[in-house]
Each structure stands twice: as structure tokens, then as C-alpha cells.
Enzyme design. Structure first.
Site, PDB file in Angstrom:
ATOM      1  N   SER A  50       0.860  -1.187   0.000  1.00 43.01           N
ATOM      2  CA  SER A  50       0.000   0.000   0.000  1.00 43.01           C
ATOM      3  C   SER A  50       0.898   1.240   0.000  1.00 43.01           C
ATOM      4  O   SER A  50       2.110   1.141   0.229  1.00 43.01           O
ATOM      5  CB  SER A  50      -0.873   0.008   1.262  1.00 43.01           C
ATOM      6  OG  SER A  50      -0.037   0.185   2.390  1.00 43.01           O
ATOM      7  N   ASP A  82      -1.141  -1.562  -3.865  1.00 43.33           N
ATOM      8  CA  ASP A  82      -2.479  -1.792  -3.305  1.00 43.33           C
ATOM      9  C   ASP A  82      -3.129  -0.437  -2.994  1.00 43.33           C
ATOM     10  O   ASP A  82      -2.515   0.418  -2.353  1.00 43.33           O
ATOM     11  CB  ASP A  82      -2.305  -2.623  -2.019  1.00 43.33           C
ATOM     12  CG  ASP A  82      -3.617  -3.114  -1.447  1.00 43.33           C
ATOM     13  OD1 ASP A  82      -4.560  -3.309  -2.217  1.00 43.33           O
ATOM     14  OD2 ASP A  82      -3.668  -3.315  -0.210  1.00 43.33           O
ATOM     15  N   HIS A  83      -4.346  -0.250  -3.432  1.00 40.15           N
ATOM     16  CA  HIS A  83      -5.107   0.986  -3.156  1.00 40.15           C
ATOM     17  C   HIS A  83      -4.358   2.266  -3.544  1.00 40.15           C
ATOM     18  O   HIS A  83      -4.248   3.201  -2.742  1.00 40.15           O
ATOM     19  CB  HIS A  83      -5.502   1.076  -1.670  1.00 40.15           C
ATOM     20  CG  HIS A  83      -6.513   0.042  -1.277  1.00 40.15           C
ATOM     21  ND1 HIS A  83      -7.842   0.143  -1.599  1.00 40.15           N
ATOM     22  CD2 HIS A  83      -6.379  -1.128  -0.621  1.00 40.15           C
ATOM     23  CE1 HIS A  83      -8.490  -0.925  -1.153  1.00 40.15           C
ATOM     24  NE2 HIS A  83      -7.621  -1.723  -0.561  1.00 40.15           N
ATOM     25  N   GLY A 181      -9.891  -5.037   7.572  1.00 41.87           N
ATOM     26  CA  GLY A 181      -9.640  -5.072   9.011  1.00 41.87           C
ATOM     27  C   GLY A 181     -10.157  -6.319   9.689  1.00 41.87           C
ATOM     28  O   GLY A 181     -10.559  -7.293   9.036  1.00 41.87           O
ATOM     29  N   LYS A 184     -15.263  -7.602  10.478  1.00 44.21           N
ATOM     30  CA  LYS A 184     -15.967  -7.546   9.196  1.00 44.21           C
ATOM     31  C   LYS A 184     -17.470  -7.726   9.339  1.00 44.21           C
ATOM     32  O   LYS A 184     -18.235  -7.237   8.522  1.00 44.21           O
ATOM     33  CB  LYS A 184     -15.408  -8.606   8.249  1.00 44.21           C
ATOM     34  CG  LYS A 184     -13.901  -8.440   7.983  1.00 44.21           C
ATOM     35  CD  LYS A 184     -13.455  -9.344   6.879  1.00 44.21           C
ATOM     36  CE  LYS A 184     -11.942  -9.422   6.777  1.00 44.21           C
ATOM     37  NZ  LYS A 184     -11.315  -8.126   6.493  1.00 44.21           N
ATOM     38  N   HIS A 211     -11.257  -7.688  -2.095  1.00 45.92           N
ATOM     39  CA  HIS A 211     -10.511  -7.026  -1.015  1.00 45.92           C
ATOM     40  C   HIS A 211     -11.137  -7.411   0.318  1.00 45.92           C
ATOM     41  O   HIS A 211     -12.229  -7.957   0.379  1.00 45.92           O
ATOM     42  CB  HIS A 211     -10.591  -5.503  -1.192  1.00 45.92           C
ATOM     43  CG  HIS A 211      -9.641  -4.979  -2.214  1.00 45.92           C
ATOM     44  ND1 HIS A 211      -8.558  -4.199  -1.883  1.00 45.92           N
ATOM     45  CD2 HIS A 211      -9.597  -5.155  -3.558  1.00 45.92           C
ATOM     46  CE1 HIS A 211      -7.900  -3.903  -2.985  1.00 45.92           C
ATOM     47  NE2 HIS A 211      -8.501  -4.465  -4.022  1.00 45.92           N
ATOM     48  N   GLY A 212     -10.430  -7.055   1.382  1.00 50.62           N
ATOM     49  CA  GLY A 212     -10.990  -7.270   2.721  1.00 50.62           C
ATOM     50  C   GLY A 212     -11.339  -8.727   2.959  1.00 50.62           C
ATOM     51  O   GLY A 212     -12.368  -9.036   3.547  1.00 50.62           O
ATOM     52  N   SER A 214      -9.577 -11.281   4.546  1.00 53.29           N
ATOM     53  CA  SER A 214      -8.943 -12.103   5.582  1.00 53.29           C
ATOM     54  C   SER A 214      -9.999 -12.921   6.318  1.00 53.29           C
ATOM     55  O   SER A 214     -11.138 -12.479   6.502  1.00 53.29           O
ATOM     56  CB  SER A 214      -8.197 -11.224   6.589  1.00 53.29           C
ATOM     57  OG  SER A 214      -6.905 -10.906   6.115  1.00 53.29           O
ATOM     58  N   ASN A 254      -7.288 -10.657  -1.538  1.00 50.48           N
ATOM     59  CA  ASN A 254      -6.361  -9.810  -0.783  1.00 50.48           C
ATOM     60  C   ASN A 254      -6.335 -10.163   0.706  1.00 50.48           C
ATOM     61  O   ASN A 254      -7.390 -10.247   1.341  1.00 50.48           O
ATOM     62  CB  ASN A 254      -6.795  -8.350  -0.893  1.00 50.48           C
ATOM     63  CG  ASN A 254      -6.440  -7.746  -2.229  1.00 50.48           C
ATOM     64  OD1 ASN A 254      -6.087  -8.449  -3.161  1.00 50.48           O
ATOM     65  ND2 ASN A 254      -6.536  -6.434  -2.320  1.00 50.48           N
TER      66      ASN A 254
HETATM   67  P1  13P Z   1      -7.950  -7.601   5.018  1.00 50.84           P
HETATM   68  O1  13P Z   1      -7.971  -6.459   5.961  1.00 50.84           O
HETATM   69  O2  13P Z   1      -9.213  -8.394   5.097  1.00 50.84           O
HETATM   70  O3  13P Z   1      -6.755  -8.474   5.156  1.00 50.84           O
HETATM   71  O4  13P Z   1      -7.922  -7.001   3.524  1.00 50.84           O
HETATM   72  C1  13P Z   1      -6.732  -6.623   2.913  1.00 50.84           C
HETATM   73  C2  13P Z   1      -6.930  -5.877   1.651  1.00 50.84           C
HETATM   74  O5  13P Z   1      -7.992  -5.803   1.073  1.00 50.84           O
HETATM   75  C3  13P Z   1      -5.759  -5.189   1.095  1.00 50.84           C
HETATM   76  O6  13P Z   1      -6.076  -4.432  -0.024  1.00 50.84           O
HETATM   77  O1  G3H Z   2      -6.449  -2.619   2.377  1.00 48.98           O
HETATM   78  C1  G3H Z   2      -5.501  -2.094   2.942  1.00 48.98           C
HETATM   79  C2  G3H Z   2      -4.363  -2.866   3.439  1.00 48.98           C
HETATM   80  O2  G3H Z   2      -4.720  -3.620   4.556  1.00 48.98           O
HETATM   81  C3  G3H Z   2      -3.193  -1.968   3.662  1.00 48.98           C
HETATM   82  O3  G3H Z   2      -3.314  -1.240   4.829  1.00 48.98           O
HETATM   83  O4  G3H Z   2      -2.659   1.117   4.262  1.00 48.98           O
HETATM   84  O5  G3H Z   2      -2.406   0.199   6.599  1.00 48.98           O
HETATM   85  O6  G3H Z   2      -0.897  -0.556   4.757  1.00 48.98           O
HETATM   86  P1  G3H Z   2      -2.256  -0.038   5.135  1.00 48.98           P
HETATM   87 ZN    ZN Z   3      -8.060  -3.622   0.052  1.00 43.09          ZN
END
Ligand code: 13P
Ligand code: G3H
Ligand code: ZN
Length: 310
Positions: A50, A82-83, A181, A184, A211-212, A214, A254
Site C-alpha cells: 500500500s 495496493d489501493h 480489518g 468484518k 478485497h478485505g 482475511s 487480498n
Molecule cells: P484484510 O484487511 O481483510 O486483510 O484485507 C486486505 C486488503 O484488502 C488489502 O487491499
Molecule cells: O487494504 C488495505 C491494506 O490492509 C493496507 O493497509 O494502508 O495500513 O498498509 P495499510
Molecule cells: Zn483492500
């Protein structure tokens, strides 16, 4: 093997119905844990940073550490932003050798998102770099909204088709109920697989990104809490749902939070059990090992990417 784009790995993933893990990297031990896992699993892998990770680790260090991984192992590795928040950050990463970038215009309205994404696509494609874009909004870092409570944040399949056609982006992140995070879902975990299916019908050849995603692995949360952490009520996307997504057209999944939990749990355990320890290698080694184990589990048991090297 040199850095690869996601072109070939995504084609294979769509043909053979599996997903590729995209893991967030911030330092050497995280990178090593991930590539050690990918090497053992013979899995393609995406390392993603990121803009705050780049600020933390510094782009030159990240690039060189990933170069070292490429020299060490003969597996396909893609390096991804990322992002990406704006054109300038995407350009900086493209100019620094990243093989794909995400432009996250999801905070803008539809037309602004298209214009920004197109600007990045034009530059990236002229340099042989591929682009991930996003349509729809996830809760968490992207916006302070409760996705579960608001259908308007989910990706609209018709808009998705128009968005991809007008921007020329190579892959699309969609919102189907995940969020960033460790928190969720308040109640039951629920993903809108019906939306995923409709998007795939409209865009059968576009790799889809989640995304998101985990799991917020309960054992890791428990381990953090057992050794002095305070992460109550954390909940993620269950493995079964991620497996279903992997065989239903999602090509990239992700993961950041689960790696953070693995690293923190392992370090906490050493600190709690060996308060006399102060050699960083004493706690970074188990941290790297637990990251490796976590990534291996995802590749082998959830995403189905083991033994999928081209
Ligand atoms: P998590 O917070 O679910 O691990 O998602 C990570 C993510 O989407 C990074 O772009
Ligand atoms: O989706 C975002 C990732 O978890 C990256 O987070 O910007 O804190 O590195 P970060
Ligand atoms: Zn993300």
C-alpha cells in the site's frame, strides 16, 4: 524468474477455477514468509504494498527485497500497488518497476472514477503494466460505512460492465460484503455471491478481485489475546466462503489482516513466555514461520493455487 504481471496467472485462474493470494508486505520477514510458502506450494503469488507500506519500508528497499526473492525462487511473483490513491502514486510505482497497480477511485462518483482509472490505464499500458480498478465501496479504510446495512455500496453488475469497457482496466475489485480489518461482520458472515455471479455473467473474461478477504483466523486472534492482546469480537470471512469465491470467478484474494495477526501472535508468545529475550531474531523467526504457515494454508486449502505454476 523476472517479475511477472498477473496476465497469465489470472488467465489460468479463470480457466481452472482457483484464486491467487495477494498478500500485503511491509518488511523483510513478511516478504520471506510469503515467498517461502509460495515456493513450497509451487503457487503463483502477488506481493502488494500500500502507499503507507511504501512510506514505511521505502520503495527502494521493497524493490530490492523482492528482487532477492526473485533470485532465490523460480516461481511467478507479481509486485502490486495496493489501493493507489492517485495518478502520481501509480506512476511512481510503475516507474519503479511494479508489474501491476491498483487505482482506487471508489471514493469518487462513477464518472470521476472512470476518468481517473482511464488516466492510469493509459500510462500503465504504455509501460506494459496492468491495472486493477475498483467499483463499489468496502467498509473499513475506504469509508466509514456499514456495508451490511447499505445495499447501495455493493457493486452494480451493469455499471461494472460499463466501467470495464470504458476504462480498459485489466481486473476489477468488487464489493460483495467484505470489508477491511479485523471486524468484518457484527452477526453472521454473509457475502453476496449473487452479485459476483451477475458480474461474472456480464464480464466473463475480466479477473475479479476480492478485497478485505482475511479470515481473521480465530486461532490467531485467540493466540494474540492469550498472550496479552486485546482484540475482542474480531470476525472475518470464513475459509469455506473464500473457497467458494475462488471457484466462482474470483481471481485475486487480498490478505493483510491475517498476516498482521500471525506476526503479532507469534511475537506476543515469545515476549510472554521469554521475558528475558531481546534478540529480535528470537521473535522475528517464529513470526516469519507463522506467516509462512498461514499463507501456505490459504494457498493449499482455501484458494487452490498450489501446484498452479504455469
Ligand atoms: P484484510 O484487511 O481483510 O486483510 O484485507 C486486505 C486488503 O484488502 C488489502 O487491499
Ligand atoms: O487494504 C488495505 C491494506 O490492509 C493496507 O493497509 O494502508 O495500513 O498498509 P495499510
Ligand atoms: Zn483492500
Amino acid at each position: 524468474m523476472p517479475l511477472v504481471t498477473t496476465k497469465d496467472m489470472f488467465e489460468k485462474s479463470m480457466k481452472e477455477h482457483f484464486a491467487i493470494g495477494a498478500f500485503n508486505v511491509n518488511n523483510m520477514e513478511i516478504i520471506q514468509g510469503i515467498v517461502d510458502a509460495a515456493n513450497e506450494e509451487k503457487s503463483p503469488v502477488i506481493l502488494q504494498a500500500s502507499s503507507s507500506a511504501i512510506k514505511y519500508a521505502r520503495i527502494g528497499y521493497l524493490r530490492k527485497m523482492i528482487e532477492a526473492a526473485l533470485e532465490e525462487y523460480d516461481i511467478p511473483i507479481a509486485l502490486h500497488l495496493d489501493h493507489g490513491p492517485d495518478f502520481e502514486t501509480c506512476k511512481m510505482c510503475i516507474d519503479n518497476g511494479f508489474s501491476l497497480v491498483m487505482i482506487d477511485g471508489s471514493k469518487y462518483d462513477f464518472e470521476e472514477n472512470i476518468a481517473l482509472t482511464k488516466q492510469v490505464v493509459d500510462y500503465a499500458h504504455s509501460k506494459g503494466v496492468v491495472v486493477e480498478a475498483e467499483l463499489g465501496k468496502l467498509a473499513g479504510i475506504e469509508d466509514d460505512v456499514n456495508v451490511a446495512a447499505s445495499d447501495v455500496m455493493y457493486t452494480d453488475p451493469d455499471q461494472a460492465k460499463e466501467f470495464v469497457e470504458r476504462t480498459g482496466c485489466d481486473s476489477l475489485a468488487i464489493a460483495i460484503g467484505t470489508s477491511h480489518g479485523a471486524y468484518k461482520f457484527k452477526g453472521e458472515a454473509k457475502l453476496r455471491f449473487d452479485i459476483l455471479q451477475k458480474v461474472k455473467e456480464k464480464l466473463p473474461h475480466t479477473p475479479i478481485v476480492l478485497h478485505g478477504a482475511s479470515t481473521v483466523i480465530p486461532e490467531l486472534v485467540e493466540m494474540c489475546n492469550q498472550y496479552g492482546g486485546n482484540i475482542p469480537g474480531a470476525k472475518g470471512v470464513p475459509d469455506e466462503m473464500l473457497h467458494e469465491a475462488s471457484i466462482s470467478g474470483v481471481s485475486k484474494i487480498n490478505v493483510d489482516t491475517d498476516l498482521r495477526l500471525a506476526m503479532t501472535a507469534a511475537i506476543r508468545k515469545v515476549f510472554a513466555e521469554s521475558p528475558e529475550a531481546f534478540d529480535p531474531r528470537k521473535y522475528m523467526t517464529p513470526a516469519r514461520d507463522l506467516i509462512k504457515q498461514t499463507v501456505q494454508h490459504k494457498m493449499r486449502d482455501v484458494f487452490g493455487s498450489s501446484n498452479k505454476i504455469l
